[in-house]
Design a protein around this motif. Structure first.
Motif, mmCIF file in Angstrom:
data_model
loop_
_atom_site.group_PDB
_atom_site.id
_atom_site.type_symbol
_atom_site.label_atom_id
_atom_site.label_comp_id
_atom_site.label_asym_id
_atom_site.label_seq_id
_atom_site.Cartn_x
_atom_site.Cartn_y
_atom_site.Cartn_z
ATOM 1 N N ILE A 69 0.856 -1.188 0.000
ATOM 2 C CA ILE A 69 0.000 0.000 0.000
ATOM 3 C C ILE A 69 0.887 1.231 0.000
ATOM 4 N N ASP A 70 0.638 2.121 -0.963
ATOM 5 C CA ASP A 70 1.472 3.320 -1.030
ATOM 6 C C ASP A 70 1.007 4.358 -0.018
ATOM 7 N N GLU A 71 1.923 5.231 0.347
ATOM 8 C CA GLU A 71 1.667 6.244 1.354
ATOM 9 C C GLU A 71 0.833 7.403 0.802
ATOM 10 N N CYS A 72 0.985 7.666 -0.499
ATOM 11 C CA CYS A 72 0.255 8.746 -1.155
ATOM 12 C C CYS A 72 0.415 8.568 -2.670
ATOM 13 N N LYS A 80 2.547 15.420 0.898
ATOM 14 C CA LYS A 80 1.879 14.215 0.418
ATOM 15 C C LYS A 80 0.597 14.632 -0.297
ATOM 16 N N GLU A 82 -2.790 13.365 -2.601
ATOM 17 C CA GLU A 82 -3.710 12.300 -2.996
ATOM 18 C C GLU A 82 -4.608 12.842 -4.095
ATOM 19 N N HIS A 99 -11.400 6.434 6.935
ATOM 20 C CA HIS A 99 -10.200 5.726 7.404
ATOM 21 C C HIS A 99 -8.943 6.291 6.756
ATOM 22 N N ASP A 100 -9.001 6.527 5.458
ATOM 23 C CA ASP A 100 -7.821 7.033 4.749
ATOM 24 C C ASP A 100 -7.457 8.451 5.197
ATOM 25 N N ASP A 103 -6.507 8.138 9.218
ATOM 26 C CA ASP A 103 -5.415 7.249 9.627
ATOM 27 C C ASP A 103 -4.229 7.214 8.676
ATOM 28 N N GLN A 104 -4.407 7.672 7.452
ATOM 29 C CA GLN A 104 -3.329 7.720 6.469
ATOM 30 C C GLN A 104 -3.319 9.109 5.835
ATOM 31 N N LYS A 106 -2.887 12.670 4.159
ATOM 32 C CA LYS A 106 -2.135 13.353 3.106
ATOM 33 C C LYS A 106 -2.292 14.840 3.383
ATOM 34 N N ARG A 131 -6.305 18.580 3.882
ATOM 35 C CA ARG A 131 -6.883 17.561 4.765
ATOM 36 C C ARG A 131 -7.692 18.208 5.888
#
Length: 164
Positions: A69-72, A80, A82, A99-100, A103-104, A106, A131
């Motif tokens: 899974i890529d970070e961005c 970062k 997206e 979730h993205d 928790d992840q 950008k 974000r």
């Protein structure tokens, strides 16, 4: 808004990426009765346009069928990025999954729309949103995971200051 024509080669490449992705565990449950290849086209063409205008640290590559899974999608000026796509011309929202976003995270989200109503088809780079702004939009859930409903009209034009 930036408009970029979609070639048959762009479509073929994206469809091949979807087929390869479906063969790995992460892709086994996705993209049923959805023209997800349009999102790949949006990501790749938008990233090429961004690479022509800004200093890119990492270029988008589309779907990764390695299972990692890529970070961005991209990195621009250490931010970062997206790329989120509205895959039909009549779609009015970006729908990043909660979730993205939580928790992840950008830094910047770029909104792109696929326009299938013109020939040749085109993508439209609508704008960007941070974000911190996405977190203010309502949470919705239709068939899959919950998401933020971000109207395309709330995206800001992409400028050099977007990535500073």
């Amino acid at each position: 808004m930036i408009k970029i024509q979609v070639t048959e080669q762009d479509k073929l490449f994206a469809k091949q990426q979807i087929e390869a992705f479906k063969k790995i565990k992460a892709g086994s449950w996705r993209y049923k009765n959805v023209e997800a290849w349009r999102g790949i086209v949006c990501e790749l063409l938008a990233s090429q346009w961004l690479a022509e205008k800004f200093s890119i640290d990492q270029l988008a590559k589309g779907l990764d069928d390695s299972g990692i899974i890529d970070e961005c999608d991209m990195i621009i000026n250490s931010k970062k990025v997206e790329i989120k796509s509205a895959t039909k011309n009549y779609f009015k929202y970006l729908m990043p999954k909660i979730h993205d976003v939580r928790d992840q995270p950008k830094d910047i989200y770029i909104g792109v729309k696929y326009n299938e109503t013109v020939e040749p088809n085109e993508i439209q780079i609508i704008g960007s949103i941070k974000r911190s702004e996405i977190l203010k939009f309502p949470v919705k859930q239709n068939k899959g995971a919950p998401y933020y409903e971000v109207p395309l009209t709330k995206l800001l034009p992409i400028r050099p200051s977007t990535f500073s």
